[in-house]
Each structure stands twice: as C-alpha cells, then as structure tokens.
Design a protein around this motif. Structure first.
Motif, mmCIF file in Angstrom:
data_model
loop_
_atom_site.group_PDB
_atom_site.id
_atom_site.type_symbol
_atom_site.label_atom_id
_atom_site.label_comp_id
_atom_site.label_asym_id
_atom_site.label_seq_id
_atom_site.Cartn_x
_atom_site.Cartn_y
_atom_site.Cartn_z
ATOM 1 N N ALA A 1 0.957 -1.250 0.138
ATOM 2 C CA ALA A 1 0.171 0.108 -0.075
ATOM 3 C C ALA A 1 0.913 1.158 0.027
ATOM 4 O O ALA A 1 1.839 1.085 0.543
ATOM 5 C CB ALA A 1 -1.025 0.069 1.289
ATOM 6 N N HIS A 2 0.329 2.404 -0.618
ATOM 7 C CA HIS A 2 0.948 3.743 -0.508
ATOM 8 C C HIS A 2 0.385 4.242 0.803
ATOM 9 O O HIS A 2 -0.792 4.153 1.009
ATOM 10 C CB HIS A 2 0.620 4.454 -1.636
ATOM 11 C CG HIS A 2 0.777 5.902 -1.410
ATOM 12 N ND1 HIS A 2 2.255 6.238 -2.123
ATOM 13 C CD2 HIS A 2 0.405 7.187 -1.181
ATOM 14 C CE1 HIS A 2 2.519 7.597 -1.622
ATOM 15 N NE2 HIS A 2 1.508 7.999 -1.279
ATOM 16 N N LEU A 3 1.484 4.438 1.653
ATOM 17 C CA LEU A 3 0.890 5.206 2.936
ATOM 18 C C LEU A 3 0.792 6.716 2.748
ATOM 19 O O LEU A 3 1.645 7.337 2.459
ATOM 20 C CB LEU A 3 1.830 4.778 4.153
ATOM 21 C CG LEU A 3 2.083 3.271 4.039
ATOM 22 C CD1 LEU A 3 3.099 3.067 5.309
ATOM 23 C CD2 LEU A 3 0.702 2.363 4.458
ATOM 24 N N SER A 4 -0.029 7.134 3.782
ATOM 25 C CA SER A 4 -0.295 8.634 3.800
ATOM 26 C C SER A 4 -1.160 8.850 5.138
ATOM 27 O O SER A 4 -1.735 7.947 5.728
ATOM 28 C CB SER A 4 -1.066 9.251 2.552
ATOM 29 O OG SER A 4 -2.217 8.773 2.618
ATOM 30 N N GLY A 5 -0.989 9.991 5.608
ATOM 31 C CA GLY A 5 -1.669 10.376 6.649
ATOM 32 C C GLY A 5 -1.605 9.617 7.987
ATOM 33 O O GLY A 5 -0.233 9.491 8.365
ATOM 34 N N LEU B 1 3.944 4.501 10.785
ATOM 35 C CA LEU B 1 5.245 3.790 10.411
ATOM 36 C C LEU B 1 6.487 4.687 10.708
ATOM 37 O O LEU B 1 7.574 4.138 11.239
ATOM 38 C CB LEU B 1 5.283 3.641 8.841
ATOM 39 C CG LEU B 1 6.470 2.880 8.348
ATOM 40 C CD1 LEU B 1 6.641 1.511 8.730
ATOM 41 C CD2 LEU B 1 6.170 2.998 6.804
ATOM 42 N N ARG B 2 6.399 6.003 10.558
ATOM 43 C CA ARG B 2 7.498 6.636 10.848
ATOM 44 C C ARG B 2 7.819 6.856 12.106
ATOM 45 O O ARG B 2 8.948 6.802 12.729
ATOM 46 C CB ARG B 2 7.286 8.378 10.470
ATOM 47 C CG ARG B 2 7.364 8.314 8.888
ATOM 48 C CD ARG B 2 7.196 9.934 8.496
ATOM 49 N NE ARG B 2 7.414 9.901 7.199
ATOM 50 C CZ ARG B 2 6.880 10.915 6.232
ATOM 51 N NH1 ARG B 2 6.121 11.862 6.827
ATOM 52 N NH2 ARG B 2 6.998 11.038 5.152
ATOM 53 N N ARG B 3 7.082 6.651 13.107
ATOM 54 C CA ARG B 3 7.026 6.701 14.708
ATOM 55 C C ARG B 3 7.900 5.502 15.034
ATOM 56 O O ARG B 3 8.913 5.504 16.005
ATOM 57 C CB ARG B 3 5.685 6.503 15.525
ATOM 58 C CG ARG B 3 5.021 8.147 15.711
ATOM 59 C CD ARG B 3 4.057 8.069 16.554
ATOM 60 N NE ARG B 3 2.925 7.160 16.192
ATOM 61 C CZ ARG B 3 1.897 7.577 15.703
ATOM 62 N NH1 ARG B 3 1.818 8.790 15.001
ATOM 63 N NH2 ARG B 3 0.881 6.615 15.131
ATOM 64 N N VAL B 4 7.978 4.289 14.280
ATOM 65 C CA VAL B 4 8.664 3.015 14.784
ATOM 66 C C VAL B 4 10.037 3.196 14.188
ATOM 67 O O VAL B 4 10.983 2.378 14.773
ATOM 68 C CB VAL B 4 7.896 1.757 14.416
ATOM 69 C CG1 VAL B 4 6.539 1.704 15.061
ATOM 70 C CG2 VAL B 4 7.810 1.568 12.785
ATOM 71 N N PHE B 5 10.416 4.189 13.411
ATOM 72 C CA PHE B 5 11.596 4.200 13.059
ATOM 73 C C PHE B 5 12.482 5.195 13.643
ATOM 74 O O PHE B 5 12.939 6.203 13.298
ATOM 75 C CB PHE B 5 11.925 4.548 11.450
ATOM 76 C CG PHE B 5 11.441 3.412 10.415
ATOM 77 C CD1 PHE B 5 12.445 2.631 10.108
ATOM 78 C CD2 PHE B 5 10.229 3.333 10.030
ATOM 79 C CE1 PHE B 5 12.139 1.587 9.087
ATOM 80 C CE2 PHE B 5 9.859 2.204 9.101
ATOM 81 C CZ PHE B 5 10.933 1.422 8.652
ATOM 82 N N ASP B 6 12.511 4.893 14.886
ATOM 83 C CA ASP B 6 13.206 5.645 16.087
ATOM 84 C C ASP B 6 14.504 5.111 16.430
ATOM 85 O O ASP B 6 15.097 4.158 16.046
ATOM 86 C CB ASP B 6 12.287 6.012 17.149
ATOM 87 C CG ASP B 6 12.176 4.417 18.077
ATOM 88 O OD1 ASP B 6 12.639 3.531 17.567
ATOM 89 O OD2 ASP B 6 11.236 4.384 18.697
ATOM 90 N N GLU B 7 15.370 5.756 17.319
ATOM 91 C CA GLU B 7 16.585 5.484 17.740
ATOM 92 C C GLU B 7 16.782 3.811 18.319
ATOM 93 O O GLU B 7 17.506 3.262 17.986
ATOM 94 C CB GLU B 7 17.047 6.333 18.925
ATOM 95 C CG GLU B 7 18.558 6.071 19.257
ATOM 96 C CD GLU B 7 19.328 7.066 20.283
ATOM 97 O OE1 GLU B 7 20.137 6.881 20.827
ATOM 98 O OE2 GLU B 7 18.502 8.068 20.341
ATOM 99 N N GLU B 8 15.467 3.396 18.889
ATOM 100 C CA GLU B 8 15.560 2.066 19.527
ATOM 101 C C GLU B 8 15.483 0.931 18.193
ATOM 102 O O GLU B 8 16.342 0.020 18.081
ATOM 103 C CB GLU B 8 14.310 1.916 20.333
ATOM 104 C CG GLU B 8 14.233 0.448 20.798
ATOM 105 C CD GLU B 8 13.110 0.447 21.608
ATOM 106 O OE1 GLU B 8 12.718 -0.785 22.149
ATOM 107 O OE2 GLU B 8 12.079 1.345 21.945
#
Length: 66
Positions: A33-37, A43-50
């Motif tokens: 799927a193309h993600l938006s909103g 998804l971006r929240r899980v690409f953190d320093e951890e």
C-alpha cells in the motif's frame, strides 16, 4: 495490505506479493500500500533510535570513507 518487506503476523513471516519484477519503483514492483496520513505517521514513529540501534552494521560499510 502489508506495509512491505518481511514482517510477522501471529508468529508467521509474511512477504508482499511480487506484482511486476521488471518495475523500477518499489510501489510498482511489490503489492504494498501507498501510505499517507495516520498510517504513514505510525510507520515513521517506529523508525526511532531504538529501532535503528537493532539494525546491524554492514561489514565493510564504512570502507573507503575519509
């Protein structure tokens, strides 16, 4: 629809379907799927320093860097 890549659902690995092996762009090549909103924000929240601290370095990945 899956976000892409390999992920686990109920302990089972799942891979996205290959739509067009000749496609250049990942969204055209894979059945994802193309993600938006809100979904893109989640998804971006899980690409953190951890997250990034669990990704191993590539052997020789810094070779040739000044």
């Amino acid at each position: 629809m899956p976000l892409g890549g390999q992920f686990s659902v109920g302990g089972n690995s799942v891979h996205p379907a290959l739509k067009d092996p000749q496609a250049y762009w990942p969204l055209e090549r894979w059945g994802v799927a193309h993600l938006s909103g809100d979904r893109l924000a989640a998804l971006r929240r899980v690409f953190d320093e951890e997250f990034w601290s669990t990704v191993p370095a590539l052997e020789g990945g810094c070779a040739g860097l000044p």
